[in-house]
Scaffold this motif. Structure first.
Motif, short mmCIF file in Angstrom:
data_model
loop_
_atom_site.label_atom_id
_atom_site.label_comp_id
_atom_site.label_asym_id
_atom_site.label_seq_id
_atom_site.Cartn_x
_atom_site.Cartn_y
_atom_site.Cartn_z
N VAL A 28 0.85 -1.18 0.00
CA VAL A 28 0.00 0.00 0.00
C VAL A 28 0.89 1.24 0.00
O VAL A 28 1.78 1.37 0.83
N ASP A 29 0.66 2.10 -0.96
CA ASP A 29 1.35 3.39 -1.02
C ASP A 29 0.42 4.45 -0.47
O ASP A 29 -0.80 4.31 -0.50
N THR A 30 1.02 5.54 0.03
CA THR A 30 0.22 6.63 0.59
C THR A 30 0.59 7.93 -0.10
O THR A 30 1.77 8.24 -0.27
N ILE A 31 -0.43 8.67 -0.50
CA ILE A 31 -0.24 10.02 -1.03
C ILE A 31 -0.90 10.97 -0.05
O ILE A 31 -2.11 10.89 0.20
N THR A 32 -0.11 11.84 0.52
CA THR A 32 -0.60 12.84 1.46
C THR A 32 -0.76 14.16 0.71
O THR A 32 0.01 14.47 -0.19
N TYR A 33 -1.76 14.93 1.05
CA TYR A 33 -2.03 16.24 0.45
C TYR A 33 -2.50 16.15 -1.00
O TYR A 33 -2.33 17.09 -1.76
N PHE A 34 -3.11 15.05 -1.39
CA PHE A 34 -3.69 14.96 -2.73
C PHE A 34 -4.90 15.89 -2.79
O PHE A 34 -5.77 15.85 -1.92
N ILE B 239 -3.71 2.49 -3.18
CA ILE B 239 -3.11 3.77 -2.86
C ILE B 239 -3.99 4.47 -1.82
O ILE B 239 -5.16 4.72 -2.07
N THR B 240 -3.42 4.75 -0.64
CA THR B 240 -4.14 5.52 0.37
C THR B 240 -4.03 7.00 0.02
O THR B 240 -2.93 7.52 -0.15
#
Length: 93
Positions: A1-7, A74-75
């Motif tokens: 699981v990948d994380t994208i913050t501030y999308f 993707i989180t």
């Protein structure tokens, strides 16, 4: 699981073209993991669904209708919906 913050939906883009050969469908939002998995289309074409309860985008890269080896999760921290319309696409296949 990948994380994208501030999308930021409506201005940022996740480009999946390199792994989907330009073919795929965003199937919208679902309220749970089970609903998200049910919304994946299968049929050999990539598809993606956002689980709003977990803020996770499930990408069925190989189009088999499941999330498994070779697919993506993707989180998207804090994201509850994605924009895909004539003026902007958050997800590009």
């Amino acid at each position: 699981v990948d994380t994208i913050t501030y999308f930021q939906s409506g201005s940022d883009t996740i480009n999946l073209n390199a792994i989907t050969a330009g073919t795929g469908t965003y199937n919208g939002e679902a309220s749970s993991y089970a609903a998200a998995i049910t919304a994946l289309t299968g049929g050999g074409t990539a598809s993606a669904v956002l689980d709003t309860s977990a803020h996770q985008l499930y990408v069925d890269v190989n189009g088999d209708g499941t999330i498994g080896s070779g697919d993506m999760i993707i989180t998207l921290t804090g994201v509850n919906d994605l924009t895909n319309n004539i003026t902007h696409n958050d997800i590009v296949f």
